[in-house]
Design an enzyme around this catalytic site. Structure first.
Site, PDB file in Angstrom:
ATOM      1  CG  ASP A  85      -2.000  -1.113   1.057  1.00 41.09           C
ATOM      2  OD1 ASP A  85      -2.364  -1.462  -0.076  1.00 41.09           O
ATOM      3  OD2 ASP A  85      -2.437  -1.636   2.091  1.00 41.09           O
ATOM      4  CB  ALA A  86       4.194   2.016   0.039  1.00 41.60           C
TER       5      ALA A  86
END
Length: 158
Positions: free
Chosen positions: A101-102
Site C-alpha cells: 500500500d505504498a
C-alpha cells in the site's frame, strides 16, 4: 460470476498455502500473456504480489482500499474506526508496488461519519467511496491522464 454476464472470461485461482502463491502468480502471468492484458485492478484481492511480479506490472496495476491505513490496518478496520469514533472515512487508489500500500497515489476521497452511523453504514459508505475512487483512477489511467513522478502522480483531471 458477474463477468460472464458481460462476456468477460473469468478464472478463479485460490491460494491454498504459501507454496501455492507462487504457482498462482505464474498462472496469472500466463493469463496476462495469453489474453494480451495490459491493465490490472486489485479490487478485494487482499494478497501481496512478489517483488518480481510488481517490478514487471506496477505501472499498470491499480489497488483500491479504505484509507484507514496505517491507523486501522488489518481485519475489521470499520469496527475499530467505529469504536474510536472517527469523523471521516476514505478510499485510496494507488499503483501496486512491492511495498504494501505504498505505491504512487492516484486518487483519494473522503466522506463524513457521524455518531448516527452504524458499522454497517460505515462499511456501505466506504465501499461506495471505493467504487467512485477506483472508477476515477481507472478512467484517468485508461485516458493516459497520469504521469508517475517518483512516488507521486501528476493527474490531468476532467
Amino acid at each position: 460470476p458477474i463477468a460472464t454476464m458481460f462476456g468477460v472470461p473469468f478464472r478463479s485461482l485460490p491460494i491454498a498455502d504459501k507454496a501455492n502463491k507462487m504457482k498462482q502468480e505464474e498462472e496469472i502471468e500466463q493469463i496476462l500473456e495469453e489474453n494480451n492484458v495490459d491493465f490490472l485492478v486489485l479490487a478485494r484481492y487482499m494478497q501481496i504480489f512478489s517483488p518480481e511480479f510488481c517490478a514487471r506490472h506496477w505501472r499498470h496495476t491499480i489497488n483500491i482500499h479504505h484509507s484507514f491505513l496505517p491507523a486501522f490496518e488489518g481485519a475489521r478496520p470499520y469496527h475499530r474506526a467505529h469504536e474510536r469514533g472517527v469523523k471521516i472515512i476514505g478510499a485510496t487508489a494507488h499503483f501496486a508496488t512491492s511495498e504494501l500500500d505504498a505505491g504512487p497515489i492516484i486518487e483519494q476521497d473522503i466522506t463524513r461519519i457521524t455518531h448516527r452511523d452504524s458499522i454497517a453504514d460505515m462499511v456501505r459508505k466506504g465501499r461506495d467511496l471505493e467504487r467512485i475512487v477506483l472508477a476515477r483512477a481507472v478512467r484517468w489511467h485508461l485516458d493516459d491522464r497520469i504521469i508517475i513522478n517518483g512516488n507521486k502522480t501528476i493527474l490531468f483531471e476532467d
